[in-house]
Write an enzyme that holds these catalytic residues in place. Structure first.
Site, short mmCIF file in Angstrom:
data_model
loop_
_atom_site.label_atom_id
_atom_site.label_comp_id
_atom_site.label_asym_id
_atom_site.label_seq_id
_atom_site.Cartn_x
_atom_site.Cartn_y
_atom_site.Cartn_z
N GLY A 66 0.81 -1.72 -0.01
CA GLY A 66 0.25 0.13 0.00
C GLY A 66 1.03 1.34 0.32
CG ASP A 105 -2.26 2.93 6.19
OD1 ASP A 105 -2.79 2.73 7.15
OD2 ASP A 105 -1.98 4.25 6.49
CG HIS A 153 -3.58 6.20 14.42
ND1 HIS A 153 -3.73 7.74 14.01
CD2 HIS A 153 -2.20 5.93 14.41
CE1 HIS A 153 -2.39 7.69 12.97
NE2 HIS A 153 -1.22 6.87 13.47
CE LYS A 190 -3.03 4.09 10.47
NZ LYS A 190 -2.51 4.51 9.11
CE1 TYR A 220 -0.57 9.37 10.39
CE2 TYR A 220 -0.78 8.42 8.10
CZ TYR A 220 -0.52 8.07 9.17
OH TYR A 220 -0.05 6.95 9.75
#
Ligand code: A2P
Length: 306
Positions: free
Chosen positions: A5, A32, A99, A66, A37
């Site tokens: 990925g 992912d 996470h 996540k 992020y």
């Protein structure tokens, strides 16, 4: 789950769109992501455009996101996945992970002071029950965890109605995590390896001046040379040979192609044995972010290693 990925941590808004587009055009089908992020909106726009243009279908893609540490309270979990779904412009995720086994107060990204932590840690099984509901409601096809030790999994498994299907952990030749690998295999929990190239792109505050650089390891260089491939390809192939999925991050089209090419590489038993000897039990993402400034967490309470 496609075994290879694309990692998107530190893929900045402004560059992540072209990276995801290039990756999907090269053949990546597994992206992912994570709310923290900060780039899910751009990834969502790109995926959506590629689906509309007929380059890929939703069903062909595997999209992971996540749950951030500030949303572990059961009543916050649904809202958190809904934000990721909205940002990613999707009706469902393929995989949603807890996470970190760490809780911070609602609205906190990374704790800077004691009051940024929750007064009372939310037990993993409480968060997990809410994760199970997301799967039952069809908001995600699969659920799992990330950065969970064997001890934490042993605690969670008997309390889980739906077992975590994946544990996403840091893993590479300097942090092989053999015990955790064996345990997860026994328990039929898949592993996804993050930081497979040694995470040189992580923030400087997480780096040590004299840290060993995985991509420059002499054994890895020697195997790469003997096979006529690149060190990064050896590292990715090593993860695949251990039967785990692997998510190297890149935003560079040339490196995206190199990394994808590693899926067809074959390492010999001798190569695997030589790499097995490189374990330094060294984390590049060591969890110190969660242990500063009067934190209720210690490295031991996160990793359960001592
Ligand atoms: P870039 O995005 O500029 O390609 P990890 O997946 O272990 O976190 O490593 C990601 C880091 O490794 C990023 O800094 C990324 O930079 C770099 N990287 C990704 N692919 C390669 C490659 N094939 N060779 C060298 N460095 C790479």
């Amino acid at each position: 789950m496609p075994i290879l990925g694309l990692g998107t941590w530190r893929s900045e808004p402004g560059e992540v769109a072209q990276a995801v587009r290039a990756a999907i055009e090269i053949g990546y089908r597994h992206i992912d992501c994570a709310w923290i992020y900060g780039n899910e909106p751009e990834i969502g726009q790109t995926i959506n455009a590629l689906i509309k243009d007929g380059i890929v279908t939703r069903e062909e893609l595997w999209i992971t996101s996540k749950l951030w540490n500030d949303c572990h309270a059961p009543e916050d979990v649904r809202g958190a996945i809904e934000i990721s779904l909205r940002q990613l412009q999707l009706d469902y995720l393929d995989l949603y992970l807890v996470h970190w086994p760490v809780c911070v107060r609602k609205g906190v990204y990374v704790p800077k002071k004691m009051s940024d932590y929750r007064e009372v840690h939310v037990p993993a099984e409480k968060t997990w029950q809410a994760m199970e509901s997301l799967q039952s409601e069809g908001l995600t096809r699969h659920i799992g965890v990330s950065n969970f030790s064997k001890t934490k999994l042993l605690d969670l498994l008997p309390k889980a109605k739906i077992r975590p299907e994946i544990n996403q952990i840091e893993s590479h030749p300097y942090l092989q995590q053999t015990d955790l690998f064996d345990f997860c295999q026994e328990q039929n929990i898949g592993i996804t390896a993050y930081a497979p190239l040694g995470s040189r792109g992580r923030p400087d505050r997480l780096k040590e001046a004299d840290e060993p650089i995985l991509l420059e390891d002499p054994t890895i260089l020697q195997i790469a040379e003997s096979l006529g491939v690149l060190p990064a390809q050896v590292l990715i192939s090593w993860a695949i040979h251990r039967n785990c999925s692997v998510i190297p991050k890149s935003t560079n089209p040339g490196r995206l192609k190199q990394n994808f090419g590693a899926a067809s590489l074959s390492l010999s038993a001798a190569d695997m044995e030589a790499i097995a000897k490189l374990d330094l039990h060294r984390r590049y993402i060591n969890g110190e972010t969660w242990t500063l400034n009067g934190s209720p967490y210690t490295l031991n309470s996160i990793w359960d290693e001592n």
